[in-house]
Design a protein around this motif. Structure first.
Motif, PDB file in Angstrom:
ATOM      1  N   SER A 254       0.883  -1.175   0.039  1.00 49.23           N
ATOM      2  CA  SER A 254      -0.239   0.173  -0.049  1.00 49.23           C
ATOM      3  C   SER A 254       1.245   1.423   0.144  1.00 49.23           C
ATOM      4  N   GLY A 255       2.174   1.434  -0.245  1.00 49.04           N
ATOM      5  CA  GLY A 255       2.766   2.235  -0.208  1.00 49.04           C
ATOM      6  C   GLY A 255       3.052   2.646   1.150  1.00 49.04           C
ATOM      7  N   PHE A 256       2.790   4.064   1.366  1.00 50.38           N
ATOM      8  CA  PHE A 256       2.467   5.424   2.608  1.00 50.38           C
ATOM      9  C   PHE A 256       1.207   4.976   3.581  1.00 50.38           C
ATOM     10  N   GLY A 257      -0.124   4.469   1.845  1.00 51.82           N
ATOM     11  CA  GLY A 257      -1.095   4.532   2.780  1.00 51.82           C
ATOM     12  C   GLY A 257      -1.775   5.682   1.701  1.00 51.82           C
ATOM     13  N   MET A 258      -3.365   4.964   1.955  1.00 55.29           N
ATOM     14  CA  MET A 258      -3.905   6.169   1.470  1.00 55.29           C
ATOM     15  C   MET A 258      -3.857   7.614   1.842  1.00 55.29           C
ATOM     16  N   VAL A 259      -4.184   8.756   0.644  1.00 54.93           N
ATOM     17  CA  VAL A 259      -4.434  10.150   0.120  1.00 54.93           C
ATOM     18  C   VAL A 259      -5.237  10.772   1.405  1.00 54.93           C
ATOM     19  N   GLN A 260      -4.339  12.153   2.116  1.00 54.42           N
ATOM     20  CA  GLN A 260      -6.189  12.035   3.213  1.00 54.42           C
ATOM     21  C   GLN A 260      -5.266  13.785   2.208  1.00 54.42           C
ATOM     22  N   GLY A 261      -6.720  14.516   2.184  1.00 56.09           N
ATOM     23  CA  GLY A 261      -6.970  16.083   2.253  1.00 56.09           C
ATOM     24  C   GLY A 261      -6.224  16.985   3.318  1.00 56.09           C
ATOM     25  N   SER A 262      -7.077  17.351   4.091  1.00 58.85           N
ATOM     26  CA  SER A 262      -6.486  18.380   4.575  1.00 58.85           C
ATOM     27  C   SER A 262      -4.865  18.524   5.549  1.00 58.85           C
ATOM     28  N   ALA A 263      -4.808  17.058   5.903  1.00 58.65           N
ATOM     29  CA  ALA A 263      -3.440  16.881   6.248  1.00 58.65           C
ATOM     30  C   ALA A 263      -2.579  16.871   6.210  1.00 58.65           C
ATOM     31  N   SER A 264      -2.601  16.590   4.166  1.00 62.20           N
ATOM     32  CA  SER A 264      -1.268  16.876   3.140  1.00 62.20           C
ATOM     33  C   SER A 264      -1.028  18.589   3.341  1.00 62.20           C
ATOM     34  N   LEU A 265      -1.884  19.247   3.577  1.00 66.76           N
ATOM     35  CA  LEU A 265      -1.380  20.774   3.359  1.00 66.76           C
ATOM     36  C   LEU A 265      -1.180  21.896   5.311  1.00 66.76           C
ATOM     37  N   ARG A 266      -2.176  20.572   6.126  1.00 62.60           N
ATOM     38  CA  ARG A 266      -1.870  22.133   7.507  1.00 62.60           C
ATOM     39  C   ARG A 266      -2.242  21.348   8.127  1.00 62.60           C
ATOM     40  N   GLN A 267      -0.641  20.446   8.723  1.00 61.13           N
ATOM     41  CA  GLN A 267      -1.006  19.227   9.963  1.00 61.13           C
ATOM     42  C   GLN A 267       0.593  19.794  10.048  1.00 61.13           C
ATOM     43  N   ASN A 268       0.682  20.759  11.259  1.00 62.34           N
ATOM     44  CA  ASN A 268       1.680  20.413  12.006  1.00 62.34           C
ATOM     45  C   ASN A 268       2.876  20.560  10.692  1.00 62.34           C
ATOM     46  N   LYS A 269       3.100  21.473   9.685  1.00 65.85           N
ATOM     47  CA  LYS A 269       4.377  21.591   8.327  1.00 65.85           C
ATOM     48  C   LYS A 269       5.734  22.050   9.844  1.00 65.85           C
ATOM     49  N   LEU A 270       6.547  21.366  10.157  1.00 71.81           N
ATOM     50  CA  LEU A 270       7.710  21.959  11.012  1.00 71.81           C
ATOM     51  C   LEU A 270       8.636  22.454   9.500  1.00 71.81           C
ATOM     52  N   VAL A 271       8.657  21.585   8.435  1.00 74.04           N
ATOM     53  CA  VAL A 271       9.395  21.855   6.624  1.00 74.04           C
ATOM     54  C   VAL A 271       8.793  21.630   5.916  1.00 74.04           C
ATOM     55  N   LEU A 272       8.965  22.770   5.267  1.00 77.80           N
ATOM     56  CA  LEU A 272       8.063  22.911   3.698  1.00 77.80           C
ATOM     57  C   LEU A 272       9.187  23.450   2.334  1.00 77.80           C
ATOM     58  N   GLU A 273      10.170  22.488   1.624  1.00 82.24           N
ATOM     59  CA  GLU A 273      11.329  22.427   0.878  1.00 82.24           C
ATOM     60  C   GLU A 273      10.753  22.173  -0.495  1.00 82.24           C
ATOM     61  N   ASP A 274      10.915  23.049  -1.434  1.00 84.37           N
ATOM     62  CA  ASP A 274      10.806  22.569  -2.848  1.00 84.37           C
ATOM     63  C   ASP A 274      12.263  23.303  -3.639  1.00 84.37           C
ATOM     64  N   ARG A 275      13.359  22.478  -3.680  1.00 86.27           N
ATOM     65  CA  ARG A 275      14.193  23.178  -3.512  1.00 86.27           C
ATOM     66  C   ARG A 275      14.636  23.142  -5.193  1.00 86.27           C
ATOM     67  N   LEU A 276      15.308  24.125  -6.042  1.00 88.22           N
ATOM     68  CA  LEU A 276      15.029  23.652  -7.266  1.00 88.22           C
ATOM     69  C   LEU A 276      16.380  23.729  -8.296  1.00 88.22           C
ATOM     70  N   GLU A 277      16.852  24.463  -7.345  1.00 89.47           N
ATOM     71  CA  GLU A 277      18.088  24.416  -7.415  1.00 89.47           C
ATOM     72  C   GLU A 277      19.326  23.190  -7.294  1.00 89.47           C
ATOM     73  N   GLY A 278      19.336  22.801  -6.266  1.00 93.46           N
ATOM     74  CA  GLY A 278      19.418  21.013  -6.449  1.00 93.46           C
ATOM     75  C   GLY A 278      20.911  21.157  -5.735  1.00 93.46           C
TER      76      GLY A 278
END
Length: 638
Positions: free
Chosen positions: A514-538
């Protein structure tokens, strides 16, 4: 409708050579003298036959040696109908050579004799020569499906029929996150009645449709599969007073019809890059593919390469692919066997989706697996034989493809409900009822084909939410993947309990089932995020980047690192090219290295005490750098 016409015209204007088959005669040029050695180094070979999707070959690599020393002469062929097989002692097939270095393919040669090329293609300079596999949709065909007519007022529906109840989307809807501004494209069997008219639930935000079948221009859905898929992702529920609705009902849609009822199956264009670019150029950044091949399950093949290459070159394009329905208990031990992932879900840079069960006791197929005539021989032993298809959302659909891939990678990444789902019905004459009609507007169905559009709809919500909540205007595909994977609900140990002989999921996430499990909506965006990094320079090899975070109380911390990897050569023993790793330091300087040398992700779920931590992302082996990446760290206080 004016903007719809303009965008359709824009898409149509991007047609590639493969759409322009000769109508009166075929001109054969059997030679290589028109092409110099130097000009062949960056070429891709696309071999086109006139039986779409059945006998098409792809060759990649330096083909110089394979083409040298062939006699150069012209030959005219007789007129060919679209279904006529090319047969000749001289020319059993044809191919066209394209230049790939410029990004857009340019035709270099005319038709060449394939047989003579194949004889010379044994040179190691040709990377691979493969036959494109036959393709099929990933809905489960139920031969004893029956229609259970629904009520005209839809009062018999409980609210679980579309699978959305399990995905936690309503909290996002309440904050006006419904897919506005996002465009989802569908490569599938078409859409409803095509140019004759769209389903009422799908018409408002429809952008355009195109057919990729030779000599066909209409993109109507003669099968019914594509219409059902689209409704699950973005149906607006107009025909049901809002009761049968998709995950992202305000998202727009583009349909790319690759199914021909007259040809009896799917047919991909020879140049997939140009095919994908048509949707990409029209603004779509989420592309749904609920189809694939059952040949060579688990293999990283040319189709996998095509998908990976496009995302490497266009890192904001997310492909959502169904893993297929080819799992079974073939050894009769009461457990579904591993290693049944179909391509293109074997690609690294796609989001591969499996199916868990919906919770629905009325409508569709309400039978145990042993009594479903397309499943009974696959699941002859308990507890699978008596398993109903939609009675436990914690359980997996028994047919859903399992990992690992042949090189050991974890697939699928996520799952979503894929059994007894209710969605939009095609109005094209002759479209099949799938798992049974509810009424003229909706029908029941199931398969990983249906799980994929639910996840695609969720990706649209996440993409919009990143813009709304975090001002991320153009998130990468790896960022969307990381958010959905990190926040998924782990289904371990599955529906048959922990420690039993028939335990369904063998380990906590990520698992091969099942991989990581069943996708969830609000949890993916709003749940206690400590780091959100989308690093394009690599990062290049040997480089690293640190990320600090603090915990005020003991917490379950989830760390998910995802990157779009460089495409591997088809058939590689290990598909991973660039390898990133993670090291976690606590405030005392103690460290723990986390390494995964197979997947293009790293992940840990850890119970951490209060304190300050540093997560280091390292470029451990980056031959094709720099390597961009996405990192999500979240926590749940314990």
């Amino acid at each position: 409708m004016v903007h719809t016409f303009l965008i359709c015209a824009l898409i149509y204007g991007a047609r590639e050579f493969y759409r322009q088959k000769p109508s009166n005669s075929v001109h054969w040029l059997e030679c290589s003298h028109a092409v110099t050695n130097d000009s062949l180094k960056e070429y891709e070979l696309v071999i086109e036959l006139f039986d779409p999707g059945k006998r098409t070959f792809v060759v990649r690599g330096d083909v110089t040696k394979a083409l040298l020393d062939l006699d150069c002469r012209d030959r005219s062929g007789e007129a060919l109908s679209q279904r006529q097989t090319i047969e000749s002692d001289f020319v059993p097939g044809v191919f066209v050579l394209y230049k790939t270095g410029s990004g857009r393919l340019e035709k270099v040669t005319e038709y060449l004799d394939f047989k003579k090329f194949k004889d010379r293609a044994k040179s190691r300079d040709v990377v691979f020569l493969e036959k494109l596999p036959d393709l099929e949709s990933f809905n489960i065909i139920i031969h004893n499906a029956s229609s259970t007519p629904g009520r005209d007022d839809y009062a018999d529906l409980s609210g679980t029929e579309s699978g959305l109840w399990a995905l936690d989307v309503e909290s996002l809807w309440q904050n006006q996150i419904m897919g506005q501004g996002e465009i989802i494209s569908f490569a599938d069997t078409g859409l409803s009645a095509g140019q004759e008219g769209l389903h009422p639930d799908l018409i408002e935000n429809f952008i355009g449709g195109l057919s990729y079948i030779y000599n066909e221009t209409d993109w109507r859905d003669d099968y019914g599969h594509g219409t059902n898929v689209a409704g699950l992702a973005l149906g607006q529920g107009r025909s049901s007073n809002g009761q049968v609705i998709g995950v992202a009902p305000m998202a727009a849609s583009i349909v790319q019809d690759i199914y021909s009822k007259s040809f009896g199956g799917f047919s991909l264009p020879g140049n997939l890059s140009e095919f994908f670019l048509e949707a990409y150029g029209a603004g779509s950044r989420i592309h749904v593919n609920s189809w694939g091949s059952s040949q060579d399950l688990g293999e990283y093949n040319g189709l996998s390469y095509d998908f990976d290459r496009f995302v490497w070159e266009n890192p904001d394009m997310l492909f959502v692919t169904a893993v297929g329905n080819f799992a079974g208990d073939w050894d009769g031990d009461g457990k579904v066997d591993l290693a049944s992932i179909a391509s293109p879900a074997t690609a690294k840079n796609v989001l591969s989706v499996g199916a868990n069960e919906n919770l629905n006791f009325v409508g569709g197929i309400q039978l145990p697996a042993a009594q479903v005539n397309s499943l009974n021989q696959r699941f002859p032993v308990e507890p699978l034989a008596s398993n109903h298809l939609s009675d436990n959302v914690q359980g997996l659909a028994p047919f859903s493809g399992r990992g690992p891939t042949l090189d050991g990678r974890t697939k699928p990444e996520v799952v979503a409900p894929g059994t007894n789902l209710l969605s939009t019905r095609s109005h094209a004459p002759g479209a099949i009822g799938l798992w049974g009609d509810y009424n003229e507007y909706y029908n029941w169905t199931g398969g990983t084909s249906m799980s994929a559009p639910l996840v695609a709809g969720m990706a649209a919500l996440v993409r919009q939410g990143l813009k709304t909540y975090y001002s991320r205007s153009n998130p990468s595909a790896s960022f969307i993947k990381a958010l959905l994977m990190n926040s998924a609900l782990d289904l371990y140990p599955g529906q048959y309990g922990e420690g039993t002989r028939t335990q369904e999921i063998d380990r906590p996430r990520p698992s091969f089932q099942s991989g990581f499990g069943m996708v969830q909506g609000s949890a993916s965006l709003r749940q206690n995020k400590l780091v959100l990094e989308d690093r394009l320079e690599g990062l290049n090899q040997g480089q690293s980047q640190d990320y600090s975070f603090s915990l005020q109380q003991t917490s379950l911390v989830s760390m998910t690192l995802v990157w779009t990897d460089y495409p591997a050569a088809p058939g590689s023993e290990t598909a991973l090219v660039n390898d990133l790793d993670m090291v976690l330091f606590n405030e005392n300087g103690q460290s723990q290295v986390y390494e995964n040398h197979l997947d293009n992700f790293e992940h840990q779920d850890l119970r951490l005490a209060p304190g300050r931590y540093v997560l280091r992302v390292m470029g451990s082996n980056v031959p094709m750098g720099p390597q961009s990446y996405s990192l999500v760290i979240s926590h749940k206080p314990q």
